[in-house]
Design a protein around this motif. Structure first.
Motif, PDB file in Angstrom:
ATOM      1  N   ASN A   1       0.912  -1.078  -0.032  1.00 19.49           N
ATOM      2  CA  ASN A   1      -0.146   0.026  -0.039  1.00 19.49           C
ATOM      3  C   ASN A   1       0.905   1.075  -0.026  1.00 19.49           C
ATOM      4  O   ASN A   1       2.122   1.177  -0.300  1.00 19.49           O
ATOM      5  CB  ASN A   1      -0.867  -0.033   1.068  1.00 19.49           C
ATOM      6  N   HIS A   2       0.364   2.297   0.147  1.00 16.82           N
ATOM      7  CA  HIS A   2       1.390   3.635   0.188  1.00 16.82           C
ATOM      8  C   HIS A   2       2.143   3.770   1.120  1.00 16.82           C
ATOM      9  O   HIS A   2       3.103   4.391   1.208  1.00 16.82           O
ATOM     10  CB  HIS A   2       0.314   4.830   0.128  1.00 16.82           C
ATOM     11  N   GLN A   3       2.148   2.989   2.325  1.00 14.50           N
ATOM     12  CA  GLN A   3       2.821   2.923   3.362  1.00 14.50           C
ATOM     13  C   GLN A   3       4.016   1.967   3.358  1.00 14.50           C
ATOM     14  O   GLN A   3       5.007   2.164   4.027  1.00 14.50           O
ATOM     15  CB  GLN A   3       2.054   2.813   4.946  1.00 14.50           C
ATOM     16  N   ALA A   4       3.955   0.743   2.996  1.00 11.35           N
ATOM     17  CA  ALA A   4       4.790  -0.370   3.181  1.00 11.35           C
ATOM     18  C   ALA A   4       4.486  -1.267   2.082  1.00 11.35           C
ATOM     19  O   ALA A   4       3.525  -1.575   1.376  1.00 11.35           O
ATOM     20  CB  ALA A   4       4.637  -1.037   4.521  1.00 11.35           C
ATOM     21  N   LYS A   5       5.519  -2.239   1.904  1.00  7.73           N
ATOM     22  CA  LYS A   5       5.572  -3.086   0.645  1.00  7.73           C
ATOM     23  C   LYS A   5       6.144  -4.471   1.509  1.00  7.73           C
ATOM     24  O   LYS A   5       7.301  -4.225   1.906  1.00  7.73           O
ATOM     25  CB  LYS A   5       6.264  -2.910  -0.525  1.00  7.73           C
ATOM     26  N   ALA A   6       5.690  -5.655   1.238  1.00 10.01           N
ATOM     27  CA  ALA A   6       6.370  -7.145   1.587  1.00 10.01           C
ATOM     28  C   ALA A   6       6.277  -7.841   0.660  1.00 10.01           C
ATOM     29  O   ALA A   6       5.331  -7.999  -0.313  1.00 10.01           O
ATOM     30  CB  ALA A   6       5.527  -7.422   2.842  1.00 10.01           C
ATOM     31  N   GLU A   7       7.286  -8.622   0.560  1.00  9.57           N
ATOM     32  CA  GLU A   7       7.619 -10.017  -0.450  1.00  9.57           C
ATOM     33  C   GLU A   7       7.691 -10.959   0.304  1.00  9.57           C
ATOM     34  O   GLU A   7       8.450 -11.276   1.232  1.00  9.57           O
ATOM     35  CB  GLU A   7       8.986  -9.338  -1.136  1.00  9.57           C
ATOM     36  N   LEU A   8       6.765 -11.983  -0.194  1.00 11.54           N
ATOM     37  CA  LEU A   8       6.527 -13.277   0.620  1.00 11.54           C
ATOM     38  C   LEU A   8       6.769 -14.358  -0.550  1.00 11.54           C
ATOM     39  O   LEU A   8       6.899 -14.030  -1.698  1.00 11.54           O
ATOM     40  CB  LEU A   8       5.286 -13.599   0.949  1.00 11.54           C
ATOM     41  N   THR A   9       7.248 -15.434  -0.266  1.00 10.32           N
ATOM     42  CA  THR A   9       7.519 -16.504  -0.835  1.00 10.32           C
ATOM     43  C   THR A   9       6.500 -17.680  -0.653  1.00 10.32           C
ATOM     44  O   THR A   9       6.259 -17.945   0.495  1.00 10.32           O
ATOM     45  CB  THR A   9       8.996 -17.283  -0.925  1.00 10.32           C
ATOM     46  N   ALA A  10       5.796 -18.463  -1.717  1.00 10.85           N
ATOM     47  CA  ALA A  10       5.064 -19.504  -1.250  1.00 10.85           C
ATOM     48  C   ALA A  10       5.453 -20.676  -2.196  1.00 10.85           C
ATOM     49  O   ALA A  10       6.063 -20.645  -3.309  1.00 10.85           O
ATOM     50  CB  ALA A  10       3.496 -19.032  -1.693  1.00 10.85           C
ATOM     51  N   SER A  11       5.345 -21.925  -1.573  1.00  6.13           N
ATOM     52  CA  SER A  11       5.480 -23.250  -2.167  1.00  6.13           C
ATOM     53  C   SER A  11       4.572 -24.002  -2.289  1.00  6.13           C
ATOM     54  O   SER A  11       3.528 -23.708  -1.651  1.00  6.13           O
ATOM     55  CB  SER A  11       6.622 -24.295  -1.243  1.00  6.13           C
ATOM     56  N   TYR A  12       4.409 -24.690  -3.220  1.00  8.60           N
ATOM     57  CA  TYR A  12       3.212 -25.510  -3.533  1.00  8.60           C
ATOM     58  C   TYR A  12       2.660 -26.453  -2.800  1.00  8.60           C
ATOM     59  O   TYR A  12       1.786 -27.267  -2.728  1.00  8.60           O
ATOM     60  CB  TYR A  12       2.920 -26.066  -5.048  1.00  8.60           C
ATOM     61  N   ILE A  13       3.918 -26.908  -1.617  1.00  8.99           N
ATOM     62  CA  ILE A  13       3.660 -27.948  -0.721  1.00  8.99           C
ATOM     63  C   ILE A  13       2.142 -27.813   0.076  1.00  8.99           C
ATOM     64  O   ILE A  13       1.696 -28.648   0.850  1.00  8.99           O
ATOM     65  CB  ILE A  13       4.791 -28.098   0.284  1.00  8.99           C
ATOM     66  N   THR A  14       1.692 -26.615   0.313  1.00  7.55           N
ATOM     67  CA  THR A  14       0.261 -26.302   0.711  1.00  7.55           C
ATOM     68  C   THR A  14      -0.243 -25.656  -0.261  1.00  7.55           C
ATOM     69  O   THR A  14       0.136 -24.963  -1.323  1.00  7.55           O
ATOM     70  CB  THR A  14       0.615 -25.266   1.981  1.00  7.55           C
ATOM     71  N   SER A  15      -1.734 -25.543   0.060  1.00  8.92           N
ATOM     72  CA  SER A  15      -2.538 -24.728  -0.876  1.00  8.92           C
ATOM     73  C   SER A  15      -2.719 -23.342  -0.475  1.00  8.92           C
ATOM     74  O   SER A  15      -3.611 -22.885  -0.009  1.00  8.92           O
ATOM     75  CB  SER A  15      -3.801 -25.352  -0.860  1.00  8.92           C
ATOM     76  N   ALA A  16      -1.545 -22.500  -0.970  1.00 12.82           N
ATOM     77  CA  ALA A  16      -1.336 -21.000  -0.385  1.00 12.82           C
ATOM     78  C   ALA A  16      -2.635 -20.280  -0.904  1.00 12.82           C
ATOM     79  O   ALA A  16      -3.255 -19.586  -0.127  1.00 12.82           O
ATOM     80  CB  ALA A  16      -0.190 -20.523  -0.613  1.00 12.82           C
ATOM     81  N   PRO A  17      -2.782 -20.139  -2.125  1.00 12.19           N
ATOM     82  CA  PRO A  17      -3.682 -19.407  -2.930  1.00 12.19           C
ATOM     83  C   PRO A  17      -5.128 -19.733  -2.383  1.00 12.19           C
ATOM     84  O   PRO A  17      -5.833 -18.899  -2.237  1.00 12.19           O
ATOM     85  CB  PRO A  17      -3.679 -19.486  -4.374  1.00 12.19           C
ATOM     86  N   GLU A  18      -5.394 -21.140  -2.292  1.00 15.59           N
ATOM     87  CA  GLU A  18      -6.553 -21.456  -1.794  1.00 15.59           C
ATOM     88  C   GLU A  18      -6.993 -20.986  -0.388  1.00 15.59           C
ATOM     89  O   GLU A  18      -8.301 -20.523  -0.110  1.00 15.59           O
ATOM     90  CB  GLU A  18      -6.832 -23.044  -2.004  1.00 15.59           C
ATOM     91  N   GLU A  19      -5.937 -21.027   0.284  1.00 14.37           N
ATOM     92  CA  GLU A  19      -6.173 -20.798   1.841  1.00 14.37           C
ATOM     93  C   GLU A  19      -6.401 -19.331   1.763  1.00 14.37           C
ATOM     94  O   GLU A  19      -7.157 -18.934   2.674  1.00 14.37           O
ATOM     95  CB  GLU A  19      -4.968 -20.863   2.526  1.00 14.37           C
ATOM     96  N   LEU A  20      -5.763 -18.544   1.165  1.00 10.03           N
ATOM     97  CA  LEU A  20      -5.851 -17.070   1.285  1.00 10.03           C
ATOM     98  C   LEU A  20      -7.534 -16.535   0.701  1.00 10.03           C
ATOM     99  O   LEU A  20      -8.073 -15.826   1.428  1.00 10.03           O
ATOM    100  CB  LEU A  20      -4.792 -16.114   0.392  1.00 10.03           C
ATOM    101  N   LEU A  21      -7.770 -17.221  -0.385  1.00 11.10           N
ATOM    102  CA  LEU A  21      -9.052 -16.976  -0.950  1.00 11.10           C
ATOM    103  C   LEU A  21     -10.352 -17.444  -0.042  1.00 11.10           C
ATOM    104  O   LEU A  21     -11.340 -16.827   0.040  1.00 11.10           O
ATOM    105  CB  LEU A  21      -9.273 -17.780  -2.473  1.00 11.10           C
ATOM    106  N   THR A  22     -10.016 -18.664   0.522  1.00  9.86           N
ATOM    107  CA  THR A  22     -11.046 -19.282   1.421  1.00  9.86           C
ATOM    108  C   THR A  22     -11.090 -18.423   2.831  1.00  9.86           C
ATOM    109  O   THR A  22     -12.196 -17.911   3.122  1.00  9.86           O
ATOM    110  CB  THR A  22     -10.931 -20.574   1.861  1.00  9.86           C
TER     111      THR A  22
END
Length: 157
Positions: free
Chosen positions: A23-44
Motif C-alpha cells: 500500500n502507500h505505506q509499506a511493501k512486503a515480499e513473500l514466497t510460497a511453495s506449492y507444498i500447501t494450498s497457499a492461494p486457496e487458503e487465502l481466498l477461502t
C-alpha cells in the motif's frame, strides 16, 4: 483509513511463487511453495470473513520460513497482518510483522480478486498448473467472488 492495496502473484520456477503486497505505506515480499494450498487458503479465508467470521488465517509455506496472514473484520473494515515465521508451526508471537494495513473489506477483497484474475490472464490456467504444480484456484476464486457480490447486494438493500 486508506483504501489502497495491491497484490501480485508471480510464478517463479516449478512449485514456487513470489507474492508482493503493498500500500502507500509499506511493501512486503513473500514466497510460497506449492507444498500447501497457499492461494486457496487465502481466498477461502477472505470468503469466510465476508461470510461473517471476525478472524481468518492463511499461511504460505516457504520451507522452512512461513508467512502467516491474519485477517480481522469489524463491520465494513478489515485489518490485515502478515507475519514472517522461522517455522510454519511457530506461534504468532514468534513471528515478525512484515506488513499490515487497515482498510475497507471491499478494498481488500477487490485487490485479491484483481490479483488472481490477472494471474489467470497472464499465465492461463493450464500454464499455471504446469508452473505451479497444482490447478489454478478457480473454485475458491469464484466462491469468494460470489460471497462478496452477495454481501454487497445485502448492503445495498
Amino acid at each position: 483509513m486508506t483504501a489502497d492495496m495491491r497484490m501480485t502473484w508471480t510464478l517463479d520456477g516449478h512449485g514456487w511463487a513470489d507474492c508482493t503486497v503493498e500500500n502507500h505505506q509499506a511493501k512486503a515480499e513473500l514466497t510460497a511453495s506449492y507444498i500447501t494450498s497457499a492461494p486457496e487458503e487465502l481466498l477461502t479465508a477472505l470468503a469466510r470473513l465476508i461470510a461473517g467470521e471476525r478472524e481468518a488465517r492463511a499461511q504460505f509455506e516457504a520451507e522452512p520460513t512461513a508467512y502467516r496472514w491474519i485477517l480481522y473484520r469489524e463491520g465494513d473494515d478489515s485489518w490485515v497482518r502478515v507475519l514472517e515465521l522461522r517455522q510454519g508451526s511457530d506461534h504468532d508471537n514468534k513471528g515478525t510483522e512484515i506488513w499490515s494495513a487497515q482498510l475497507p473489506i471491499d478494498a481488500l477483497v477487490r485487490a485479491v480478486i484483481r490479483c488472481f484474475d490477472e494471474v489467470a490472464r497472464s499465465y492461463g490456467e493450464s500454464s499455471y498448473r504446469s508452473k505451479w504444480g497444482e490447478h489454478f484456484p478457480r473454485t475458491e476464486l469464484e466462491a469468494l467472488s460470489r460471497v462478496w457480490h452477495a454481501h454487497r447486494r445485502r448492503d445495498d438493500a
